[in-house]
Design a protein around this motif. Sequence first.
Motif, PDB file in Angstrom:
ATOM      1  N   VAL A 129       0.852  -1.207   0.000  1.00 53.05           N
ATOM      2  CA  VAL A 129       0.000   0.000   0.000  1.00 53.05           C
ATOM      3  C   VAL A 129       0.880   1.246   0.000  1.00 53.05           C
ATOM      4  CG1 VAL A 129      -1.703   1.289   1.355  1.00 53.05           C
ATOM      5  CG2 VAL A 129      -1.951  -1.190   1.057  1.00 53.05           C
ATOM      6  N   LEU A 130       1.909   1.245   0.826  1.00 56.49           N
ATOM      7  CA  LEU A 130       2.833   2.399   0.858  1.00 56.49           C
ATOM      8  C   LEU A 130       3.429   2.652  -0.525  1.00 56.49           C
ATOM      9  CD1 LEU A 130       4.735   4.487   2.259  1.00 56.49           C
ATOM     10  CD2 LEU A 130       6.251   2.568   2.800  1.00 56.49           C
ATOM     11  N   PHE A 131       3.911   1.594  -1.177  1.00 59.94           N
ATOM     12  CA  PHE A 131       4.581   1.781  -2.476  1.00 59.94           C
ATOM     13  C   PHE A 131       3.605   2.281  -3.540  1.00 59.94           C
ATOM     14  CE2 PHE A 131       7.803  -1.755  -1.208  1.00 59.94           C
ATOM     15  CZ  PHE A 131       8.556  -0.826  -0.504  1.00 59.94           C
ATOM     16  N   SER A 132       2.395   1.731  -3.563  1.00 62.66           N
ATOM     17  CA  SER A 132       1.442   2.190  -4.590  1.00 62.66           C
ATOM     18  C   SER A 132       1.015   3.628  -4.296  1.00 62.66           C
ATOM     19  CB  SER A 132       0.228   1.254  -4.673  1.00 62.66           C
ATOM     20  OG  SER A 132      -0.480   1.216  -3.463  1.00 62.66           O
ATOM     21  N   ASN A 133       0.841   3.962  -3.025  1.00 61.13           N
ATOM     22  CA  ASN A 133       0.470   5.334  -2.659  1.00 61.13           C
ATOM     23  C   ASN A 133       1.567   6.322  -3.052  1.00 61.13           C
ATOM     24  OD1 ASN A 133      -1.650   5.416   0.332  1.00 61.13           O
ATOM     25  ND2 ASN A 133      -1.665   3.944  -1.328  1.00 61.13           N
ATOM     26  N   ARG A 134       2.835   5.951  -2.785  1.00 59.82           N
ATOM     27  CA  ARG A 134       3.949   6.848  -3.114  1.00 59.82           C
ATOM     28  C   ARG A 134       4.050   7.065  -4.611  1.00 59.82           C
ATOM     29  NH1 ARG A 134       8.922   6.680   0.476  1.00 59.82           N
ATOM     30  NH2 ARG A 134      10.170   5.757  -1.190  1.00 59.82           N
ATOM     31  N   ALA A 135       3.923   5.973  -5.364  1.00 62.43           N
ATOM     32  CA  ALA A 135       4.078   6.074  -6.822  1.00 62.43           C
ATOM     33  C   ALA A 135       3.005   6.985  -7.410  1.00 62.43           C
ATOM     34  CB  ALA A 135       4.009   4.678  -7.448  1.00 62.43           C
ATOM     35  N   VAL A 136       1.774   6.808  -6.946  1.00 58.21           N
ATOM     36  CA  VAL A 136       0.670   7.626  -7.471  1.00 58.21           C
ATOM     37  C   VAL A 136       0.797   9.075  -6.991  1.00 58.21           C
ATOM     38  CG1 VAL A 136      -1.836   7.998  -7.291  1.00 58.21           C
ATOM     39  CG2 VAL A 136      -0.945   5.730  -7.834  1.00 58.21           C
ATOM     40  N   ALA A 137       1.078   9.268  -5.712  1.00 54.97           N
ATOM     41  CA  ALA A 137       1.161  10.630  -5.164  1.00 54.97           C
ATOM     42  C   ALA A 137       2.311  11.405  -5.789  1.00 54.97           C
ATOM     43  CB  ALA A 137       1.309  10.578  -3.647  1.00 54.97           C
ATOM     44  N   ARG A 138       3.402  10.723  -6.090  1.00 55.63           N
ATOM     45  CA  ARG A 138       4.520  11.421  -6.745  1.00 55.63           C
ATOM     46  C   ARG A 138       4.102  11.892  -8.125  1.00 55.63           C
ATOM     47  NH1 ARG A 138       8.968   7.116  -4.948  1.00 55.63           N
ATOM     48  NH2 ARG A 138       9.672   8.124  -3.029  1.00 55.63           N
ATOM     49  N   TRP A 139       3.391  11.033  -8.866  1.00 58.13           N
ATOM     50  CA  TRP A 139       2.943  11.451 -10.205  1.00 58.13           C
ATOM     51  C   TRP A 139       1.978  12.631 -10.078  1.00 58.13           C
ATOM     52  CZ3 TRP A 139      -1.522  12.223 -12.892  1.00 58.13           C
ATOM     53  CH2 TRP A 139      -1.370  12.506 -14.255  1.00 58.13           C
ATOM     54  N   MET A 140       1.066  12.560  -9.130  1.00 61.65           N
ATOM     55  CA  MET A 140       0.077  13.638  -8.961  1.00 61.65           C
ATOM     56  C   MET A 140       0.753  14.962  -8.593  1.00 61.65           C
ATOM     57  SD  MET A 140      -3.031  11.724  -6.925  1.00 61.65           S
ATOM     58  CE  MET A 140      -4.230  10.685  -7.765  1.00 61.65           C
ATOM     59  N   THR A 141       1.704  14.902  -7.660  1.00 61.74           N
ATOM     60  CA  THR A 141       2.330  16.161  -7.230  1.00 61.74           C
ATOM     61  C   THR A 141       3.239  16.707  -8.324  1.00 61.74           C
ATOM     62  OG1 THR A 141       4.035  14.891  -6.079  1.00 61.74           O
ATOM     63  CG2 THR A 141       2.219  15.705  -4.750  1.00 61.74           C
ATOM     64  N   GLU A 142       3.986  15.826  -9.000  1.00 60.84           N
ATOM     65  CA  GLU A 142       4.867  16.296 -10.084  1.00 60.84           C
ATOM     66  C   GLU A 142       4.062  16.922 -11.212  1.00 60.84           C
ATOM     67  OE1 GLU A 142       7.151  12.803 -11.031  1.00 60.84           O
ATOM     68  OE2 GLU A 142       8.236  12.943  -9.122  1.00 60.84           O
ATOM     69  N   ASN A 143       2.856  16.433 -11.417  1.00 67.28           N
ATOM     70  CA  ASN A 143       2.008  16.945 -12.505  1.00 67.28           C
ATOM     71  C   ASN A 143       0.975  17.956 -12.004  1.00 67.28           C
ATOM     72  OD1 ASN A 143       2.684  15.360 -15.162  1.00 67.28           O
ATOM     73  ND2 ASN A 143       2.897  13.940 -13.461  1.00 67.28           N
ATOM     74  N   ARG A 144       1.135  18.361 -10.755  1.00 64.84           N
ATOM     75  CA  ARG A 144       0.260  19.370 -10.147  1.00 64.84           C
ATOM     76  C   ARG A 144      -1.213  19.056 -10.345  1.00 64.84           C
ATOM     77  NH1 ARG A 144       3.680  23.265  -8.572  1.00 64.84           N
ATOM     78  NH2 ARG A 144       5.610  23.444  -9.752  1.00 64.84           N
ATOM     79  N   ARG A 145      -1.552  17.802 -10.062  1.00 62.66           N
ATOM     80  CA  ARG A 145      -2.952  17.396 -10.161  1.00 62.66           C
ATOM     81  C   ARG A 145      -3.422  16.883  -8.814  1.00 62.66           C
ATOM     82  NH1 ARG A 145      -4.280  15.360 -15.897  1.00 62.66           N
ATOM     83  NH2 ARG A 145      -5.991  14.310 -14.869  1.00 62.66           N
TER      84      ARG A 145
END
Length: 261
Positions: A129-145
């Motif tokens: 859960v931690l790894f999937s959350n990090r991967a998604v949250a990093r994409w969201m924050t990097e793409n300002r979404r």
Amino acid sequence: MAGRLEGKVALITGGGSGIGRACALRFAQEGASICVADIDLAAATETARQVDAAGRKSLPVQVDTTNEAANDVMVKRCVEGLGAVDVLVAAAGVGGPRVPGSDSYQPYTVLTIPMEQFRRVIDINLYGVLFSNRAVARWMTENRRGGSIINLASIMSRMPSTSAAYSVSKAGVWMLTKCLAHELAGHGIRVNAIGPGFIETPMTAALREDAARSRWAMSVTPMARYGRPEEIAATALFLASDDASYFTGELLHPSGGVFVG
Ligand SMILES: NC(=O)c1ccc[n+]([C@@H]2O[C@H](COP(=O)([O-])OP(=O)(O)OC[C@H]3O[C@@H](n4cnc5c(N)ncnc54)[C@H](O)[C@@H]3O)[C@@H](O)[C@H]2O)c1
């Protein structure tokens, strides 16, 4: 009428079975494209076929969520195939291990569980859960979404079950959800958890087949019935949608009243 997730892309780990599959199908009915991720590619492909049949785009992806790099690849493939990731449902998980060879449902005790079994549950249910959350949250924050992350915890997040490894992993998911909710609120990313009671999925098959344990499960459930995966998908839909725009860091319990008091 437009669906409640019209134009959104949802990534669902554990999407090949049970609660994850029900979320995939409900979200598709509400207008979302679905990336179905599972360690079992055949199962993910079958869910994707059902999403296609509902008239929505799908992408099956094989992932072992315990491998951090594989989670990054999963997000990359979702974005390349479907254009974004707006919602994550982290439903990949395993139940507590049972003593091999016993006729009835027989979990290990804290004193007897082999450490590799304990670690396996923590690896899948917490690190996955931690790894999937990090991967998604990093994409969201990097793409300002902004977006919505929904983690599958359990009623066992707040009660000691006979399978300690499972309860410990789910308590961890609950606190991880709160930590991430705090950290990501400023980025417009909401992070919530669902803590279901006893739901009719392959995970609870052994429990449901054991008359004594099933009686116990129903004795702590005031509604005295198992939940359906679709009832958990309805909770996930709420948390994914704008109806939950002021919810973050919460743990909701669709459980037939386990915590009624
Ligand atoms: N069924 C219940 O009563 C219940 C209650 C509370 C919480 N939950 C939680 O809900 C989630 C879904 O449970 P379910 O009942 O649908 O179970 P399930 O066994 O039907 O589905 C779990 C899915 O996760 C996948 N998976 C397992 N390990 C994986 C890994 N390392 N990488 C990728 N995928 C993996 C499996 O292949 C399977 O498709 C789990 O986190 C579970 O702990 C279930």
